[in-house]
Motif scaffolding. Structure first.
Motif, short mmCIF file in Angstrom:
data_model
loop_
_atom_site.label_atom_id
_atom_site.label_comp_id
_atom_site.label_asym_id
_atom_site.label_seq_id
_atom_site.Cartn_x
_atom_site.Cartn_y
_atom_site.Cartn_z
N ARG A 92 -30.40 36.59 -0.73
CA ARG A 92 -30.37 38.02 -1.10
C ARG A 92 -30.93 38.89 0.03
N TYR A 93 -32.00 38.40 0.68
CA TYR A 93 -32.61 39.19 1.75
C TYR A 93 -31.63 39.38 2.90
N VAL A 94 -31.01 38.30 3.35
CA VAL A 94 -30.08 38.41 4.48
C VAL A 94 -28.90 39.30 4.10
N ARG A 95 -28.43 39.18 2.88
CA ARG A 95 -27.30 40.01 2.43
C ARG A 95 -27.72 41.48 2.34
N ALA A 96 -28.90 41.74 1.84
CA ALA A 96 -29.37 43.12 1.69
C ALA A 96 -29.59 43.79 3.04
N ASN A 97 -29.94 42.99 4.05
CA ASN A 97 -30.24 43.52 5.38
C ASN A 97 -29.16 43.18 6.41
N ALA A 98 -27.97 42.85 5.91
CA ALA A 98 -26.89 42.42 6.79
C ALA A 98 -26.58 43.46 7.86
N ALA A 99 -26.54 44.73 7.48
CA ALA A 99 -26.19 45.77 8.46
C ALA A 99 -27.20 45.82 9.59
N GLN A 100 -28.47 45.63 9.27
CA GLN A 100 -29.52 45.64 10.29
C GLN A 100 -29.30 44.56 11.34
N TYR A 101 -28.80 43.41 10.90
CA TYR A 101 -28.60 42.28 11.80
C TYR A 101 -27.17 42.19 12.33
N GLY A 102 -26.31 43.12 11.95
CA GLY A 102 -24.92 43.10 12.38
C GLY A 102 -24.11 42.01 11.71
N ILE A 103 -24.54 41.58 10.52
CA ILE A 103 -23.92 40.45 9.82
C ILE A 103 -23.00 40.96 8.72
N ASN A 104 -21.87 40.28 8.58
CA ASN A 104 -20.97 40.53 7.47
C ASN A 104 -21.60 39.92 6.21
N PRO A 105 -21.87 40.70 5.16
CA PRO A 105 -22.53 40.15 3.97
C PRO A 105 -21.72 39.09 3.24
N SER A 106 -20.46 38.90 3.65
CA SER A 106 -19.62 37.86 3.07
C SER A 106 -19.51 36.64 3.98
N LYS A 107 -20.37 36.59 5.00
CA LYS A 107 -20.38 35.45 5.91
C LYS A 107 -21.80 34.92 6.07
N ILE A 108 -22.35 34.48 4.94
CA ILE A 108 -23.71 33.93 4.92
C ILE A 108 -23.64 32.52 4.36
N ALA A 109 -23.90 31.54 5.20
CA ALA A 109 -23.87 30.13 4.80
C ALA A 109 -25.30 29.60 4.70
N VAL A 110 -25.45 28.47 4.00
CA VAL A 110 -26.73 27.77 3.94
C VAL A 110 -26.49 26.34 4.40
N LEU A 111 -27.37 25.83 5.25
CA LEU A 111 -27.31 24.48 5.80
C LEU A 111 -28.60 23.77 5.47
N GLY A 112 -28.51 22.56 4.91
CA GLY A 112 -29.73 21.85 4.55
C GLY A 112 -29.66 20.37 4.82
N PHE A 113 -30.80 19.79 5.18
CA PHE A 113 -30.95 18.36 5.44
C PHE A 113 -31.72 17.70 4.30
N SER A 114 -31.24 16.55 3.83
CA SER A 114 -31.98 15.73 2.88
C SER A 114 -32.39 16.55 1.65
N ALA A 115 -33.70 16.68 1.37
CA ALA A 115 -34.11 17.52 0.25
C ALA A 115 -33.75 18.98 0.48
N GLY A 116 -33.71 19.41 1.74
CA GLY A 116 -33.20 20.74 2.04
C GLY A 116 -31.72 20.84 1.70
N GLY A 117 -31.02 19.69 1.79
CA GLY A 117 -29.64 19.63 1.34
C GLY A 117 -29.54 19.75 -0.17
#
Length: 262
Positions: A92-117
């Motif tokens: 939610r934070y990255v999506r809410a602040n997408a414009a500040q970071y120059g990010i498309n709010p529809s291009k937010i992925a999550v990557l996780g390892f093991s338990a982070g997966g």
């Protein structure tokens, strides 16, 4: 890389007694000109966060022209729902602040390892559209990731699962209802995000059946996925820089992201 970003302005919710001052946060790795972002969730069995599954992965993404954020989510003695709340808040934070970071709010992925997966798969199966009338603009945003990347993930809390992750997240006396709710392969919905998944077939800590079960669940719903199973390699390889066979996973993943428009 800049300074850390606390996920909440005040005390984080669902804190374990005596640990109320622990603040989950994001470490940004912003790549100028990138319109996409990946939130990286290190593993560690919900007991710690593995250093080699954080900043080095974000830096690799930067080199590929993709912005990244490393999520420092809460682990034991914090239990459910703290990690999930941290992950959802991060999206939610990255999506809410997408414009500040120059990010498309529809291009937010999550990557996780093991338990982070496992956390990543949880975020990819348990999400909501946000609360449109909430006074906090962050909470108005959707918590659904647009893509998920699962690296030797813990998926199920049943057979083939990782008991340490289950105990740290749900406690020794988890109910069957809780175990089913956090077995991500049982929670895939028709609008779940597309996935990139990799594992090694002789992983002794988190069996490859975790990834296979998740891929089958996606396929049942007609959701595209890219699955890679390498013959050999221990658990916890991270970028696998010293393994000439498995290290190609990151190139395969970056190609997949590029094909997704990242």
């Amino acid at each position: 890389m800049s300074s850390i970003i606390p996920l909440w302005d005040q005390a984080a919710p669902y804190a374990a007694a005596g640990h109320e001052d622990e603040m989950p946060h994001l470490i940004p790795f912003i790549q100028p000109g990138s319109e996409s972002a990946v939130i990286v969730c290190p593993g560690g069995g919900y007991g710690f966060l593995a250093d080699h599954e954080g900043a080095s992965v974000a830096e690799l993404l930067n080199r590929a022209g993709i912005s990244a954020f490393v999520l420092k989510y809460r682990v034991a003695p914090h239990q459910h729902p703290a990690p999930k709340a941290d992950g959802q808040r991060a999206i939610r934070y990255v999506r809410a602040n997408a414009a500040q970071y120059g990010i498309n709010p529809s291009k937010i992925a999550v990557l996780g390892f093991s338990a982070g997966g496992h956390l990543t798969a949880t975020l990819g199966t348990q999400y909501d559209a946000g609360q449109p009338d909430h006074e906090d603009f962050v909470e108005r945003q959707s918590s659904r990731p647009d893509r998920v990347i699962l690296c030797y993930p813990v998926i199920t809390m049943e057979s083939y699962g990782h008991s340490g992750s289950r105990i740290n997240l749900l406690g020794e006396d988890a109910t069957q209802k809780q175990i089913q709710a956090f077995s991500a392969e049982q929670q895939v919905k028709a609008d779940a995000p597309e996935a990139f998944i990799w594992h090694t077939s002789n992983d002794q800590a988190v069996p490859v059946e975790n990834s296979l079960r998740y891929a089958l669940a996606l396929g049942k719903h007609g959701i595209p996925y890219d699955l890679h199973v390498f013959e050999k390699g221990p658990h916890g390889l991270g970028l696998a820089e010293n393994d000439d066979t498995v290290r190609v996973w990151s190139d395969l993943c970056l190609t997949w992201l590029k094909n997704q428009g990242w």
